[in-house]
Design a protein around this motif. Structure first.
Motif, PDB file in Angstrom:
ATOM      1  N   THR A  36       0.837  -1.195   0.000  1.00  0.00           N
ATOM      2  CA  THR A  36       0.000   0.000   0.000  1.00  0.00           C
ATOM      3  C   THR A  36       0.875   1.250   0.000  1.00  0.00           C
ATOM      4  O   THR A  36       2.054   1.180   0.369  1.00  0.00           O
ATOM      5  N   PRO A  37       0.322   2.394  -0.385  1.00  0.00           N
ATOM      6  CA  PRO A  37       1.140   3.607  -0.424  1.00  0.00           C
ATOM      7  C   PRO A  37       1.404   4.247   0.940  1.00  0.00           C
ATOM      8  O   PRO A  37       2.116   5.235   1.024  1.00  0.00           O
ATOM      9  N   LEU A  38       0.875   3.687   1.994  1.00  0.00           N
ATOM     10  CA  LEU A  38       1.061   4.250   3.336  1.00  0.00           C
ATOM     11  C   LEU A  38       2.066   3.390   4.098  1.00  0.00           C
ATOM     12  O   LEU A  38       1.890   2.179   4.217  1.00  0.00           O
ATOM     13  N   GLY A  39       3.151   4.006   4.569  1.00  0.00           N
ATOM     14  CA  GLY A  39       4.155   3.266   5.336  1.00  0.00           C
ATOM     15  C   GLY A  39       5.305   2.741   4.503  1.00  0.00           C
ATOM     16  O   GLY A  39       6.000   1.815   4.920  1.00  0.00           O
ATOM     17  N   LEU A  40       5.523   3.336   3.348  1.00  0.00           N
ATOM     18  CA  LEU A  40       6.614   2.905   2.470  1.00  0.00           C
ATOM     19  C   LEU A  40       7.957   3.418   2.972  1.00  0.00           C
ATOM     20  O   LEU A  40       8.018   4.365   3.758  1.00  0.00           O
ATOM     21  N   PRO A  41       9.050   2.816   2.507  1.00  0.00           N
ATOM     22  CA  PRO A  41      10.385   3.270   2.925  1.00  0.00           C
ATOM     23  C   PRO A  41      10.628   4.738   2.565  1.00  0.00           C
ATOM     24  O   PRO A  41      10.157   5.213   1.523  1.00  0.00           O
ATOM     25  N   PRO A  42      11.376   5.439   3.414  1.00  0.00           N
ATOM     26  CA  PRO A  42      11.734   6.834   3.107  1.00  0.00           C
ATOM     27  C   PRO A  42      12.476   6.899   1.779  1.00  0.00           C
ATOM     28  O   PRO A  42      13.251   6.017   1.443  1.00  0.00           O
ATOM     29  N   GLY A  43      12.237   7.949   1.041  1.00  0.00           N
ATOM     30  CA  GLY A  43      12.921   8.133  -0.233  1.00  0.00           C
ATOM     31  C   GLY A  43      12.181   7.580  -1.432  1.00  0.00           C
ATOM     32  O   GLY A  43      12.520   7.907  -2.566  1.00  0.00           O
TER      33      GLY A  43
END
Length: 186
Positions: free
Chosen positions: A132-139
């Protein structure tokens, strides 16, 4: 985070909506962490589903959800001069991400391709079929198909196959790092 009872959670008649921020056990750990720190979380619901129905077409049919109300998240990567560039693309389920033209140009790479499944799972801390697009790795860039913003309720992954997140379409534009892209889905 305490749930504000004045907020109406997004829902579909065939699914029981619960406040996502108040039910971290129903989502992947990175998603729970992102919800805990995001002001928009009060407007996000989580719904339990049969994990065998996690794939969009099966879920849409089983729970009577229009394909236009589902957002598929695919992870795309490319590199230029040894610099890897990754984007999560959230497109309306009745379309496909324009990886070879639009996403490739946005990433400014010669070739863009889907991140291998095993790598996407490890790097996101999410299950395949639930990314999902929420909680993805920084950057990582988060590209959102503009058409999804017109939907009153959008279904996206929760990081696990046994549940989904529901949120108002316009809230997708407020996701951390979101970039709204016209014609992202074709």
């Amino acid at each position: 985070m305490a749930h504000d009872d004045r907020v109406t959670l997004p829902s579909f008649p065939t699914l029981e909506s619960l406040p996502a921020a108040d039910n971290p056990s129903l989502v992947a750990p990175p998603v729970a962490a992102a919800l805990a720190g995001w002001p928009g979380a009060a407007r996000v619901a989580v719904v339990d589903i049969d994990p065998e129905l996690a794939d969009t077409a099966a879920m849409s049919e089983a729970y009577d959800i229009p394909m236009t109300a589902s957002g598929n998240c695919v992870v795309v990567a490319g590199s230029r001069a040894g610099d890897e560039r990754i984007a999560a693309c959230v497109v309306r389920a009745d379309t496909r991400a324009d990886v070879n033209t639009l996403v490739r140009k946005m990433l400014d790479v010669r070739k863009a391709s889907f991140l291998p499944m095993d790598r996407a799972v490890v790097e996101t801390g999410m299950e395949y079929g639930g990314i999902t697009p929420l909680g993805l790795p920084p950057g990582w860039r988060v590209l959102v198909h503009e058409a999804l913003l017109d939907e009153p309720v959008v279904v996206v992954g929760s990081g696990v196959r046994r549940s989904k997140l529901l949120l108002p379409g316009p809230l997708l534009a407020d996701l951390p790092g979101a970039e709204v892209v016209p014609d992202l889905g074709r």
